[in-house]
Each structure stands twice: as structure tokens, then as C-alpha cells.
Design an enzyme around this catalytic site. Structure first.
Site, PDB file in Angstrom:
ATOM      1  N   HIS A 170       0.815  -1.220   0.000  1.00  0.00           N
ATOM      2  CA  HIS A 170       0.000   0.000   0.000  1.00  0.00           C
ATOM      3  C   HIS A 170       0.852   1.276   0.000  1.00  0.00           C
ATOM      4  CE1 HIS A 170      -3.171  -2.848   0.755  1.00  0.00           C
ATOM      5  NE2 HIS A 170      -2.572  -3.218   1.875  1.00  0.00           N
ATOM      6  N   ARG A 171       2.069   1.172  -0.548  1.00  0.00           N
ATOM      7  CA  ARG A 171       3.003   2.290  -0.636  1.00  0.00           C
ATOM      8  C   ARG A 171       3.408   2.842   0.745  1.00  0.00           C
ATOM      9  NH1 ARG A 171       4.079   3.548  -5.527  1.00  0.00           N
ATOM     10  NH2 ARG A 171       4.830   5.644  -5.090  1.00  0.00           N
ATOM     11  N   LEU A 172       3.347   1.990   1.751  1.00  0.00           N
ATOM     12  CA  LEU A 172       3.762   2.369   3.104  1.00  0.00           C
ATOM     13  C   LEU A 172       5.233   1.942   3.292  1.00  0.00           C
ATOM     14  CD1 LEU A 172       0.534   1.257   5.013  1.00  0.00           C
ATOM     15  CD2 LEU A 172       1.119   3.536   4.130  1.00  0.00           C
TER      16      LEU A 172
END
Length: 192
Positions: A170-172
Site C-alpha cells: 500500500h506504498r507504506l
């Protein structure tokens, strides 16, 4: 958390060497000329350690001209299969003639001859001209060792910033930044 970016680099690099299908030592080299115009290209890492990250090239090439005007550079390793990258920024210095000689001697003969034949980064009117120059170098050095050209050698990027980026769902992403502080390193995190 490690306080030594070189230990972490060694671990990630070893994993890349074991898993990357092609050229785990490939890195993007970014330079800027005297006017600040940026340029980047892929080069190969040929040595590394606490004293810096080493690559070799024609010292009359565009990248060498940039480095002569502005002795700062950035490197980027991107290992897609590991979903990782490492960004390195710092001052650049020339490696010694002895280091350049030793690495040049380890190269394949055709690569050695190519270093003599190529006027790297200059216009080439026809491929046949380069091939003729290569043939001439084969003839010139037939039966003898190929010495290192005086215009060919190594550069060392001495880092003052090293960032380790790890992909997360989740692009974390996780970003760890090491900045040089005196003789040591300060470590912190960056927002993804």
C-alpha cells in the site's frame, strides 16, 4: 537499527548478488555539469567499503567532464526483484593509478582494447569507424599485454548520505537515512 550503513549495504548487496538475474552491481550515476545541467547513466560498481563506492570509465567522457566541473555525484541501486533501492550521495575523488591499473588488468582483453579504441561520448559518424579503431588496437597489442590508457581510470563516491528504501504494501514503504556526522553516522527514518 544498525548504526553502520556499510554493514547494511553489504547485507543487501549480497542478497542482490544471489537473486538479481543480471548485473546486481549496476547503479545509476547522476552528475551535473558546471551549469548545473544534470545527467544520469548506468555504470557498474567495482569496489566498495567505508572509503566509498568505486566505478571506472574513460576520463574524457561526458560523465568525467561533469565530475571535473562538479565533484559531487549521486548513485542509485534498484533491485527490482528484492523491491529495494539504495541512494548514495557524496563527494567524488579519483582512485589511485595503482587501483586503476589493477582493475584494468582484471578486465577481459576485448574490454581493454575497447578502452583504447573508444572516444567515449564523442560523435561517431559510422559504427565501422569504431570497429576499425578496435581492429587497429588488436593489431597494435597483438602478442603483448594491453596497458591501461592514460585517459581511463576510476572514481570513488565518498558518501555523506545513504538511504535504504524497502517496498511495503500500500506504498507504506520503509526509508532509513544515514547521514555522515564527523567520523560516524546518524540514522533516522523518512516518511514514505
Amino acid at each position: 537499527m544498525s548504526t553502520d550503513p556499510f554493514t547494511l549495504f553489504d547485507a543487501w548487496y549480497a542478497e542482490a548478488q544471489a537473486s538479481e538475474p543480471n548485473d546486481p552491481n549496476a547503479m545509476a550515476l547522476a552528475t551535473a555539469d558546471a551549469d548545473g545541467r544534470p545527467s544520469s547513466r548506468m555504470v557498474l560498481l567495482k569496489g566498495h567499503g567505508p572509503d566509498g563506492f568505486v566505478f571506472y570509465t574513460n576520463r574524457e567522457s561526458r560523465k568525467a567532464g561533469d565530475l571535473k566541473a562538479n565533484m559531487q555525484a549521486a548513485l542509485l541501486f534498484h533491485w527490482k526483484s528484492l523491491r529495494r533501492q539504495i541512494r548514495i550521495e557524496g563527494a567524488v575523488s579519483l582512485v589511485t593509478d595503482a587501483e586503476s591499473d589493477a582493475y584494468f588488468a582484471s578486465r577481459g582483453r576485448d574490454s581493454q582494447l575497447g578502452a583504447w579504441a573508444s572516444e567515449q561520448s564523442r560523435p561517431l559518424p559510422a559504427r565501422s569507424i569504431f570497429e576499425g579503431r578496435f581492429d587497429a588496437m588488436q593489431f597494435r597489442y597483438e602478442g603483448s599485454e594491453v596497458p591501461r590508457p592514460p585517459h581511463w581510470g576510476g572514481y570513488r563516491v565518498v558518501p555523506d548520505r545513504i538511504e535504504f528504501w524497502q517496498d511495503r504494501a500500500h506504498r507504506l514503504h520503509e526509508r532509513r537515512l544515514f547521514t555522515r556526522e564527523g567520523d560516524g553516522w546518524n540514522e533516522g527514518l523518512l516518511y514514505p
